[in-house]
Design a protein around this motif. Structure first.
Motif, PDB file in Angstrom:
ATOM      1  N   ASP A  35       0.889  -1.166   0.000  1.00 44.80           N
ATOM      2  CA  ASP A  35       0.000   0.000   0.000  1.00 44.80           C
ATOM      3  C   ASP A  35       0.927   1.215   0.000  1.00 44.80           C
ATOM      4  O   ASP A  35       1.586   1.498   1.000  1.00 44.80           O
ATOM      5  CB  ASP A  35      -0.891  -0.016   1.242  1.00 44.80           C
ATOM      6  CG  ASP A  35      -1.912   1.120   1.240  1.00 44.80           C
ATOM      7  OD1 ASP A  35      -1.697   2.136   0.542  1.00 44.80           O
ATOM      8  OD2 ASP A  35      -2.918   0.999   1.946  1.00 44.80           O
ATOM      9  N   ASN A  38       0.608   3.746   2.773  1.00 42.96           N
ATOM     10  CA  ASN A  38       0.811   3.347   4.160  1.00 42.96           C
ATOM     11  C   ASN A  38       1.918   2.299   4.253  1.00 42.96           C
ATOM     12  O   ASN A  38       1.733   1.173   3.810  1.00 42.96           O
ATOM     13  CB  ASN A  38      -0.505   2.788   4.715  1.00 42.96           C
ATOM     14  CG  ASN A  38      -0.372   2.291   6.137  1.00 42.96           C
ATOM     15  OD1 ASN A  38       0.685   2.354   6.744  1.00 42.96           O
ATOM     16  ND2 ASN A  38      -1.456   1.769   6.662  1.00 42.96           N
ATOM     17  N   GLY A  41       0.922  -1.059   5.469  1.00 44.76           N
ATOM     18  CA  GLY A  41      -0.272  -1.601   4.825  1.00 44.76           C
ATOM     19  C   GLY A  41      -0.006  -2.416   3.576  1.00 44.76           C
ATOM     20  O   GLY A  41       1.040  -2.320   2.941  1.00 44.76           O
ATOM     21  N   ARG A  43      -2.248  -4.059   0.031  1.00 42.68           N
ATOM     22  CA  ARG A  43      -3.454  -4.099  -0.805  1.00 42.68           C
ATOM     23  C   ARG A  43      -3.601  -5.539  -1.258  1.00 42.68           C
ATOM     24  O   ARG A  43      -2.658  -6.128  -1.796  1.00 42.68           O
ATOM     25  CB  ARG A  43      -3.311  -3.189  -2.031  1.00 42.68           C
ATOM     26  CG  ARG A  43      -3.263  -1.725  -1.688  1.00 42.68           C
ATOM     27  CD  ARG A  43      -4.615  -1.295  -1.207  1.00 42.68           C
ATOM     28  NE  ARG A  43      -4.672   0.121  -0.954  1.00 42.68           N
ATOM     29  CZ  ARG A  43      -5.760   0.843  -1.070  1.00 42.68           C
ATOM     30  NH1 ARG A  43      -6.889   0.267  -1.450  1.00 42.68           N
ATOM     31  NH2 ARG A  43      -5.768   2.104  -0.786  1.00 42.68           N
ATOM     32  N   GLU A  59      -8.027  -3.542   1.861  1.00 43.78           N
ATOM     33  CA  GLU A  59      -6.932  -2.788   2.438  1.00 43.78           C
ATOM     34  C   GLU A  59      -6.621  -3.513   3.743  1.00 43.78           C
ATOM     35  O   GLU A  59      -7.525  -3.747   4.537  1.00 43.78           O
ATOM     36  CB  GLU A  59      -7.468  -1.392   2.753  1.00 43.78           C
ATOM     37  CG  GLU A  59      -6.509  -0.267   2.619  1.00 43.78           C
ATOM     38  CD  GLU A  59      -7.260   1.046   2.783  1.00 43.78           C
ATOM     39  OE1 GLU A  59      -7.459   1.457   3.944  1.00 43.78           O
ATOM     40  OE2 GLU A  59      -7.667   1.625   1.762  1.00 43.78           O
ATOM     41  N   ARG A  61      -4.100  -3.342   7.045  1.00 48.12           N
ATOM     42  CA  ARG A  61      -3.136  -2.473   7.720  1.00 48.12           C
ATOM     43  C   ARG A  61      -2.737  -3.105   9.042  1.00 48.12           C
ATOM     44  O   ARG A  61      -3.593  -3.538   9.812  1.00 48.12           O
ATOM     45  CB  ARG A  61      -3.800  -1.122   7.953  1.00 48.12           C
ATOM     46  CG  ARG A  61      -2.943  -0.091   8.619  1.00 48.12           C
ATOM     47  CD  ARG A  61      -3.673   1.233   8.690  1.00 48.12           C
ATOM     48  NE  ARG A  61      -4.784   1.229   9.627  1.00 48.12           N
ATOM     49  CZ  ARG A  61      -4.647   1.409  10.940  1.00 48.12           C
ATOM     50  NH1 ARG A  61      -3.467   1.600  11.472  1.00 48.12           N
ATOM     51  NH2 ARG A  61      -5.705   1.401  11.717  1.00 48.12           N
TER      52      ARG A  61
END
Length: 113
Positions: A35, A38, A41, A43, A59, A61
């Protein structure tokens, strides 16, 4: 006390890309990417097996070194965004969310040394 995540995003992506498919149902396909917004994070894109042609984007995280927060971003069927409040879609999304949490648990040997 939970500690913060001290694993590089590239290492995480590789570990998830390797492990998640082993947790999903046979025929389901998963792609895991960093991600970019982030550093803690990921995806996750999952294509459901079968003829229904559903795909799910999540998502994921890391809240800390053990726990992830998972959010459904969108659901598509044959490339068209669908209403995720549909009961069948809700059930599938719930299953995938559980699988994602299960994968995070399985990877604690890397994330929570």
């Amino acid at each position: 006390m939970n500690s913060e995540l001290n694993v590089g995003q590239e290492v995480l992506v590789g570990a998830w890309q390797e492990r998640l498919p082993t947790i999903l149902k046979p025929g389901d396909r998963a792609q895991v990417a960093a991600d970019l917004a982030n550093p803690q994070g990921l995806r996750i894109h999952i294509e459901a097996a079968g003829r229904q042609d559903y795909s799910f984007d999540f998502e994921c995280r890391y809240v800390d070194s053990r726990e992830v927060q998972v959010k459904l971003v969108d659901v598509e069927r044959a490339g068209v965004v669908v209403d995720e409040r549909n009961e069948n879609v809700q059930g599938m999304a719930g299953d995938y969310t559980r699988h994602i949490h299960e994968c995070a648990q399985a990877l604690q040997q890397i994330t929570h040394p």
